[in-house]
Design an enzyme around this catalytic site. Sequence first.
Site, short mmCIF file in Angstrom:
data_model
loop_
_atom_site.label_atom_id
_atom_site.label_comp_id
_atom_site.label_asym_id
_atom_site.label_seq_id
_atom_site.Cartn_x
_atom_site.Cartn_y
_atom_site.Cartn_z
N LYS A 198 5.08 -8.74 -4.78
CA LYS A 198 4.32 -7.81 -5.60
C LYS A 198 4.97 -7.71 -6.97
CE LYS A 198 2.62 -3.06 -5.83
NZ LYS A 198 2.42 -1.80 -5.10
N ARG A 208 -4.06 3.37 -11.03
CA ARG A 208 -3.26 4.57 -11.27
C ARG A 208 -4.14 5.73 -11.71
NH1 ARG A 208 2.25 1.51 -13.43
NH2 ARG A 208 2.50 0.34 -11.48
N ARG A 219 7.86 0.25 -12.85
CA ARG A 219 8.42 -0.03 -11.53
C ARG A 219 9.27 -1.31 -11.52
NH1 ARG A 219 5.37 3.76 -9.06
NH2 ARG A 219 3.10 3.72 -9.08
N GLU A 235 11.49 -13.31 -1.27
CA GLU A 235 10.86 -12.11 -0.71
C GLU A 235 10.07 -12.46 0.55
OE1 GLU A 235 11.08 -9.02 -1.35
OE2 GLU A 235 11.81 -8.77 -3.39
N LYS A 250 0.35 -10.17 -4.68
CA LYS A 250 -0.38 -9.21 -5.50
C LYS A 250 0.24 -9.12 -6.88
CE LYS A 250 -1.02 -4.28 -5.72
NZ LYS A 250 -0.72 -3.01 -5.15
N SER A 276 -7.01 -3.68 -9.26
CA SER A 276 -7.95 -2.91 -10.07
C SER A 276 -8.15 -3.49 -11.47
CB SER A 276 -7.45 -1.47 -10.17
OG SER A 276 -6.15 -1.41 -10.75
N TYR A 315 -12.13 -4.79 -4.34
CA TYR A 315 -13.06 -3.66 -4.48
C TYR A 315 -14.50 -4.14 -4.38
CZ TYR A 315 -8.74 -1.46 -5.81
OH TYR A 315 -7.44 -1.00 -5.77
C1 PBG Z 1 1.36 1.34 -4.62
C2 PBG Z 1 0.17 0.50 -4.90
C3 PBG Z 1 -0.35 0.16 -6.16
C4 PBG Z 1 -1.48 -0.61 -5.94
C5 PBG Z 1 -1.64 -0.73 -4.57
N1 PBG Z 1 -0.60 -0.05 -3.95
C6 PBG Z 1 0.05 0.60 -7.50
C7 PBG Z 1 1.35 0.28 -8.04
O1 PBG Z 1 2.14 -0.50 -7.52
O2 PBG Z 1 1.62 0.86 -9.09
C8 PBG Z 1 -2.34 -1.20 -7.00
C9 PBG Z 1 -3.69 -1.66 -6.56
C10 PBG Z 1 -4.64 -1.95 -7.65
O3 PBG Z 1 -4.27 -1.97 -8.85
O4 PBG Z 1 -5.81 -2.17 -7.33
N2 PBG Z 1 1.06 2.31 -3.63
#
Ligand code: PBG
Length: 327
Positions: A198, A208, A219, A235, A250, A276, A315
């Site tokens: 990730k 968010r 992060r 990982e 991701k 997203s 989505y």
């Molecule tokens: C963390 C999480 C995130 C997403 C899924 N799980 C956000 C992040 O890491 O800041 C993002 C998913 C998306 O952007 O569609 N719980």
Amino acid sequence: MSGPIPERPRRLRQTAAVRRLVSENRLHPAELILPMFVKEGIDEPVLLDSMPGVQQHTLDSLVQAAREAVDAGVGGLMLFGVPQQHDEIGSGATDPKGILNRGLRRLRDVLGDTTVLMADLCLDEFTSHGHCGVLDQQGRVDNDATLQRYAEMAVVQAESGAHVVGLSGMMDGQVAACRAALDEADHQDTVILAYAVKYASAAYGPFREAVESTLEGDRSTYQQDPANATEALRELRLDLAEGADIVMVKPALPYLDVLRSVAEVSDVPVAAYQVSGEMAMIEAAGANGWIDRDRMVLESLVSIRRAGAQMILTYYATEVARRLRER
Ligand code: PBG
């Protein structure tokens, strides 16, 4: 032109029927997983500006939308919670009456085993600071203290009806910690979907908004640097060794090279998350008439499939499942 052309690839492109016959990759509804948001304390679902068609659901509208997804043939649902209260340790995440756990319970009661119910296992939606873990005295994300919270969360989510826990927090050792806690609590059957790879991506912006993130800063101390590909294999190796049942990469489209290399070596199913921001880019360009939105949706998903993902969180899951059935 001197002499015949020995090979004519166009021969296999001449009609839609021939193209369909020789297609190397196809999308299938069963491989699509729909991420969903359930929000505490609202009477009506709330539409999200940056993700057209995506909603923060009430418990009732959640059930309705989940039914529609399942009827369309979607393979699974991934649930995220949007609580009203936040605190330092994200207490709502481990409260059986917390919004995410209530949503899971409702969905499991209604849908039983007719779909695969997944829960986001991370603290960011529940913490006052918006980080995916708990903080130490200096305000840094405390890896090992967070593992204890995740372990507790895994058990509560399993007890609330999740078939799968989706570990999205990028803490070291999170798969092992959750596996041990689940087994200890007699949840040997609960599947661990590990967000093994990730990245600290700019493409999570609309999400968010969807979870009303309180995060300041970023992060980067736990999510991966977009420049790194070899690190993804590290990982992956760790998560497989710790017992991940499914691994995920991701975001998806900007990381197809990483997805490909993970798919080549993983001996468990590989998922990818069309996040997203990937959706928002398609929607924004489509709304401006700059791209053909409907075609781009399918092209993006088949590209993720071609790169090696066996299942895709998107989505667009319900929409695409319906469109695939109509064809
Ligand atoms: C963390 C999480 C995130 C997403 C899924 N799980 C956000 C992040 O890491 O800041 C993002 C998913 C998306 O952007 O569609 N719980």
